[in-house]
Motif scaffolding. Structure first.
Motif, PDB file in Angstrom:
ATOM      1  N   ALA A 141       0.816  -1.214   0.000  1.00 40.90           N
ATOM      2  CA  ALA A 141       0.000   0.000   0.000  1.00 40.90           C
ATOM      3  C   ALA A 141       0.856   1.274   0.000  1.00 40.90           C
ATOM      4  O   ALA A 141       0.460   2.279  -0.575  1.00 40.90           O
ATOM      5  CB  ALA A 141      -0.929  -0.002   1.217  1.00 40.90           C
ATOM      6  N   CYS A 142       2.007   1.222   0.642  1.00 44.92           N
ATOM      7  CA  CYS A 142       2.875   2.396   0.801  1.00 44.92           C
ATOM      8  C   CYS A 142       4.313   2.018   0.435  1.00 44.92           C
ATOM      9  O   CYS A 142       5.190   1.949   1.311  1.00 44.92           O
ATOM     10  CB  CYS A 142       2.814   2.908   2.237  1.00 44.92           C
ATOM     11  SG  CYS A 142       1.162   3.233   2.858  1.00 44.92           S
ATOM     12  N   PRO A 143       4.586   1.767  -0.845  1.00 47.60           N
ATOM     13  CA  PRO A 143       5.879   1.207  -1.245  1.00 47.60           C
ATOM     14  C   PRO A 143       7.091   2.096  -0.989  1.00 47.60           C
ATOM     15  O   PRO A 143       8.220   1.600  -0.957  1.00 47.60           O
ATOM     16  CB  PRO A 143       5.712   0.941  -2.741  1.00 47.60           C
ATOM     17  CG  PRO A 143       4.590   1.824  -3.166  1.00 47.60           C
ATOM     18  CD  PRO A 143       3.702   1.987  -1.978  1.00 47.60           C
ATOM     19  N   ASP A 144       6.903   3.380  -0.789  1.00 54.89           N
ATOM     20  CA  ASP A 144       8.029   4.288  -0.590  1.00 54.89           C
ATOM     21  C   ASP A 144       8.226   4.699   0.863  1.00 54.89           C
ATOM     22  O   ASP A 144       9.006   5.616   1.146  1.00 54.89           O
ATOM     23  CB  ASP A 144       7.862   5.530  -1.466  1.00 54.89           C
ATOM     24  CG  ASP A 144       7.894   5.188  -2.944  1.00 54.89           C
ATOM     25  OD1 ASP A 144       8.673   4.284  -3.318  1.00 54.89           O
ATOM     26  OD2 ASP A 144       7.136   5.801  -3.711  1.00 54.89           O
ATOM     27  N   SER A 145       7.532   4.039   1.780  1.00 46.73           N
ATOM     28  CA  SER A 145       7.654   4.392   3.192  1.00 46.73           C
ATOM     29  C   SER A 145       9.037   3.997   3.716  1.00 46.73           C
ATOM     30  O   SER A 145       9.382   2.817   3.787  1.00 46.73           O
ATOM     31  CB  SER A 145       6.581   3.669   4.011  1.00 46.73           C
ATOM     32  OG  SER A 145       6.881   3.746   5.384  1.00 46.73           O
ATOM     33  N   ARG A 146       9.816   4.986   4.096  1.00 51.02           N
ATOM     34  CA  ARG A 146      11.158   4.716   4.601  1.00 51.02           C
ATOM     35  C   ARG A 146      11.102   3.898   5.896  1.00 51.02           C
ATOM     36  O   ARG A 146      11.901   2.997   6.104  1.00 51.02           O
ATOM     37  CB  ARG A 146      11.915   6.022   4.803  1.00 51.02           C
ATOM     38  CG  ARG A 146      12.115   6.775   3.467  1.00 51.02           C
ATOM     39  CD  ARG A 146      12.993   7.986   3.601  1.00 51.02           C
ATOM     40  NE  ARG A 146      14.383   7.724   3.865  1.00 51.02           N
ATOM     41  CZ  ARG A 146      15.264   7.220   2.981  1.00 51.02           C
ATOM     42  NH1 ARG A 146      14.866   6.904   1.776  1.00 51.02           N
ATOM     43  NH2 ARG A 146      16.524   7.042   3.322  1.00 51.02           N
ATOM     44  N   GLY A 147      10.138   4.194   6.748  1.00 53.24           N
ATOM     45  CA  GLY A 147      10.002   3.448   7.992  1.00 53.24           C
ATOM     46  C   GLY A 147       9.645   1.991   7.740  1.00 53.24           C
ATOM     47  O   GLY A 147      10.197   1.086   8.368  1.00 53.24           O
TER      48      GLY A 147
END
Length: 174
Positions: A141-147
């Protein structure tokens, strides 16, 4: 709707005022919100949202009361269980947090942030396979989430999947 928008903008005190007003008007006889807007009040969602605002304002005890109230209206409120999980996690009660977050994830599959919170809780418990497993739907859902990427890489390292972890770390550095 105004309270939700204010919450998304990070204006939690004003959102809290609006949701409190909404709850008061929803509870009135006669010209309630239902009569005006022709909608049923979702009490569990409204109380959970109020809890989220209080949690963001670091009023954890009041937030906990709101999440409990939400669950008193609907035992299957994913938002209520998510809120309880966040509070338990903050209080260092990782087992209770995991149980509440697992319930939330089961009830509300389209909750990417819940998956990340559950993954973080599993990591705190040293349950790395489960942490990695929960990172996957979050990262879809959030492929670029650094965390999310960082937690996934950490879990992969703990699981001995070094090449996969390295690929994620390289992606984070670039």
């Amino acid at each position: 709707t105004g309270a939700l928008a204010l919450g998304m903008l990070g204006r939690y005190e004003t959102a809290l005022e609006q949701i409190t007003l909404y709850l008061a008007k929803s509870d009135r006889k006669g010209r309630s919100v239902h009569g005006i807007l022709d909608q049923e009040t979702n009490w569990a969602y409204a109380w959970s949202f109020k809890g989220n605002c209080l949690f963001a304002l670091r009023e954890v005890d009041r937030a906990l009361d709101c999440y409990r109230t939400a669950l008193s209206f609907d035992q299957d409120s994913p938002e209520g269980h998510l809120g309880m999980g966040k509070v338990h996690r903050l209080q260092g009660r990782a087992q209770e947090a995991a149980a509440a977050l697992e319930k939330a994830a089961t009830l509300f599959e389209l909750m990417p942030q819940g998956h990340l919170t559950l993954a973080e809780t599993y990591a705190e418990l040293g349950r790395w396979a489960e942490a990695q497993s929960e990172c996957e739907p979050f990262l879809r859902a959030c492929p670029d989430s650094r965390g999310g990427l960082s937690l996934s890489a950490q879990a992969l390292l703990k699981l001995g999947r070094h090449a996969e972890a390295e690929a994620i770390y390289r992606r984070l550095v670039i």
